[in-house]
Enzyme design. Structure first.
Site, PDB file in Angstrom:
ATOM      1  N   SER A   1       0.866  -1.182   0.000  1.00  0.00           N
ATOM      2  CA  SER A   1       0.000   0.000   0.000  1.00  0.00           C
ATOM      3  C   SER A   1       0.900   1.228   0.000  1.00  0.00           C
ATOM      4  CB  SER A   1      -0.842  -0.010   1.282  1.00  0.00           C
ATOM      5  OG  SER A   1      -1.458   1.233   1.506  1.00  0.00           O
TER       6      SER A   1
ATOM      7  N   TYR B   1      -2.505  -1.132  10.419  1.00  0.00           N
ATOM      8  CA  TYR B   1      -2.391  -1.271   8.960  1.00  0.00           C
ATOM      9  C   TYR B   1      -1.056  -0.704   8.470  1.00  0.00           C
ATOM     10  CZ  TYR B   1      -4.056  -1.087   4.070  1.00  0.00           C
ATOM     11  OH  TYR B   1      -4.213  -1.258   2.714  1.00  0.00           O
TER      12      TYR B   1
HETATM   13  P1  NAD Z   1     -11.373  -6.322  -0.234  1.00  0.00           P
HETATM   14  O1  NAD Z   1     -12.011  -6.173   1.103  1.00  0.00           O
HETATM   15  O2  NAD Z   1     -12.186  -6.042  -1.465  1.00  0.00           O
HETATM   16  O3  NAD Z   1     -10.724  -7.768  -0.408  1.00  0.00           O
HETATM   17  C1  NAD Z   1     -10.027  -8.373   0.646  1.00  0.00           C
HETATM   18  C2  NAD Z   1      -9.923  -9.865   0.362  1.00  0.00           C
HETATM   19  O4  NAD Z   1      -9.206 -10.472   1.450  1.00  0.00           O
HETATM   20  C3  NAD Z   1     -11.302 -10.558   0.286  1.00  0.00           C
HETATM   21  O5  NAD Z   1     -11.255 -11.567  -0.710  1.00  0.00           O
HETATM   22  C4  NAD Z   1     -11.428 -11.187   1.673  1.00  0.00           C
HETATM   23  O6  NAD Z   1     -12.289 -12.325   1.706  1.00  0.00           O
HETATM   24  C5  NAD Z   1      -9.970 -11.585   1.918  1.00  0.00           C
HETATM   25  N1  NAD Z   1      -9.689 -11.845   3.329  1.00  0.00           N
HETATM   26  C6  NAD Z   1      -9.880 -11.041   4.393  1.00  0.00           C
HETATM   27  N2  NAD Z   1      -9.517 -11.693   5.517  1.00  0.00           N
HETATM   28  C7  NAD Z   1      -9.081 -12.931   5.138  1.00  0.00           C
HETATM   29  C8  NAD Z   1      -8.578 -14.050   5.836  1.00  0.00           C
HETATM   30  N3  NAD Z   1      -8.453 -14.053   7.172  1.00  0.00           N
HETATM   31  N4  NAD Z   1      -8.253 -15.148   5.121  1.00  0.00           N
HETATM   32  C9  NAD Z   1      -8.387 -15.177   3.758  1.00  0.00           C
HETATM   33  N5  NAD Z   1      -8.852 -14.126   3.052  1.00  0.00           N
HETATM   34  C10 NAD Z   1      -9.193 -13.026   3.744  1.00  0.00           C
HETATM   35  O7  NAD Z   1     -10.089  -5.360  -0.180  1.00  0.00           O
HETATM   36  P2  NAD Z   1      -9.110  -4.777  -1.303  1.00  0.00           P
HETATM   37  O8  NAD Z   1      -9.227  -3.305  -1.243  1.00  0.00           O
HETATM   38  O9  NAD Z   1      -9.252  -5.473  -2.586  1.00  0.00           O
HETATM   39  O10 NAD Z   1      -7.705  -5.130  -0.621  1.00  0.00           O
HETATM   40  C11 NAD Z   1      -6.821  -6.125  -1.126  1.00  0.00           C
HETATM   41  C12 NAD Z   1      -5.404  -5.769  -0.693  1.00  0.00           C
HETATM   42  O11 NAD Z   1      -5.036  -4.511  -1.273  1.00  0.00           O
HETATM   43  C13 NAD Z   1      -5.224  -5.610   0.822  1.00  0.00           C
HETATM   44  O12 NAD Z   1      -3.989  -6.164   1.224  1.00  0.00           O
HETATM   45  C14 NAD Z   1      -5.202  -4.111   0.996  1.00  0.00           C
HETATM   46  O13 NAD Z   1      -4.496  -3.716   2.150  1.00  0.00           O
HETATM   47  C15 NAD Z   1      -4.514  -3.681  -0.272  1.00  0.00           C
HETATM   48  N6  NAD Z   1      -4.731  -2.288  -0.630  1.00  0.00           N
HETATM   49  C16 NAD Z   1      -5.982  -1.816  -0.888  1.00  0.00           C
HETATM   50  C17 NAD Z   1      -6.143  -0.484  -1.213  1.00  0.00           C
HETATM   51  C18 NAD Z   1      -7.480   0.117  -1.507  1.00  0.00           C
HETATM   52  O14 NAD Z   1      -7.559   1.356  -1.590  1.00  0.00           O
HETATM   53  N7  NAD Z   1      -8.520  -0.660  -1.704  1.00  0.00           N
HETATM   54  C19 NAD Z   1      -5.027   0.368  -1.271  1.00  0.00           C
HETATM   55  C20 NAD Z   1      -3.771  -0.150  -1.002  1.00  0.00           C
HETATM   56  C21 NAD Z   1      -3.644  -1.484  -0.686  1.00  0.00           C
END
Ligand code: NAD
Length: 260
Positions: A142, A155
């Protein structure tokens, strides 16, 4: 159409992980989906992805907060496919709260899912990658791996930790045909971002609309959310042969956020 490459994407039932899985399947990779959600909805995603792309798509529901479930998942993939070629550590959760109110169980869950799970997957998958002499590990970190924001102590700590793990693991594997990198998205419109808006509004004493415009997009000079497809396209490049010299890199895709 299959390339015979096998990609495990953790947390791929939603958001960025699902976008990466769709992109990789469209390039002919066999896919292992992971993550939580409604069983019938996940099966629909799995079957559609396999049919549309002519590839194998499996689902493994391992809880990424549990080391034993992670190693069992890697073993089961290896016993079916031989080795994982591309490992994308993407599963993640968020909690927004001042440190003094931050629930201990949320701290522990975020450190386990957003940081330790990547150690456990790498620890289990690396021996077979080394045997093969080829591998790609992509950690979805991130912008918060590079800079902080208030009220996201767990986080930000976990994502800074992922940057350190990425660099260390990359140095240990650099001569072995394996690359290990971190992608650092700015704000991407996914359920993870949507769900934190009410708590951010509460922690800062502002409206939800102000959170979107004055907090989230305020960080990004482009004034646009990064798209899931853009993150997936970057992951696809990192997974390619052309990216063989990129390792140990912490790569922002954040609309200029961390240039400030
Ligand atoms: P999201 O909530 O859409 O997806 C998260 C995924 O992780 C889902 O499939 C969920 O079921 C899974 N998950 C959560 N806990 C779990 C567990 N204990 N075991 C197995 N699976 C689990 O979120 P996203 O925004 O797509 O985030 C995905 C990654 O991207 C994360 O690591 C997040 O920190 C990172 N990220 C997101 C953003 C953003 O703005 N959305 C920005 C930077 C980084």
């Amino acid at each position: 159409m299959s390339t015979n490459k096998v990609a495990l994407i953790t947390g791929s039932t939603s958001g960025i992980g699902l976008g990466i899985a769709k992109n990789f399947a469209s390039k002919g990779m066999n896919i292992i989906l992971n993550g939580f959600g409604d069983t019938a909805a996940i099966e629909e995603i799995r079957a559609k992805m396999a049919k549309e792309n002519g590839v194998e798509v499996r689902y493994n529901g391992a809880d990424m907060s549990k080391a034993d479930e992670i190693s069992a998942m890697i073993q089961s993939i290896e016993s079916e496919f031989g080795a994982i070629d591309i490992l994308v550590n993407n599963a993640g959760i968020q909690h927004v709260s001042p440190i003094e109110d931050f629930p201990i169980e949320k701290w522990n869950a975020i450190l386990a899912i957003n940081l330790s799970s990547s150690f456990h997957t790498i620890h289990s998958a690396l021996p077979k990658m080394k045997e093969k002499g080829w591998g790609r590990i992509i950690n979805i970190a991130s912008a918060h791996a590079l800079v902080a924001s208030p009220f996201k102590s767990a986080y930000v700590a976990a994502k800074h930790g992922i940057a350190g793990l990425t660099k260390t693991a990359a140095l240990e594997t650099a001569a072995l045909g394996i690359t290990i990198n971190a992608i650092c998205p700015g704000y991407v419109w996914t359920p993870l971002v949507e769900k934190q808006i009410p708590d951010t509004a509460k922690a800062r004493g502002i409206t939800e609309e102000q959170v979107i415009n004055d907090v989230l997009l305020h960080s990004q000079p482009t004034k646009k959310f990064v798209t899931i497809e853009q993150v997936a396209a970057l992951a696809s490049f990192i997974a390619s042969e052309d990216a063989a010299s990129i390792t140990g890199a912490i790569i922002p895709i954040d609309g200029g956020w961390t240039a400030q």
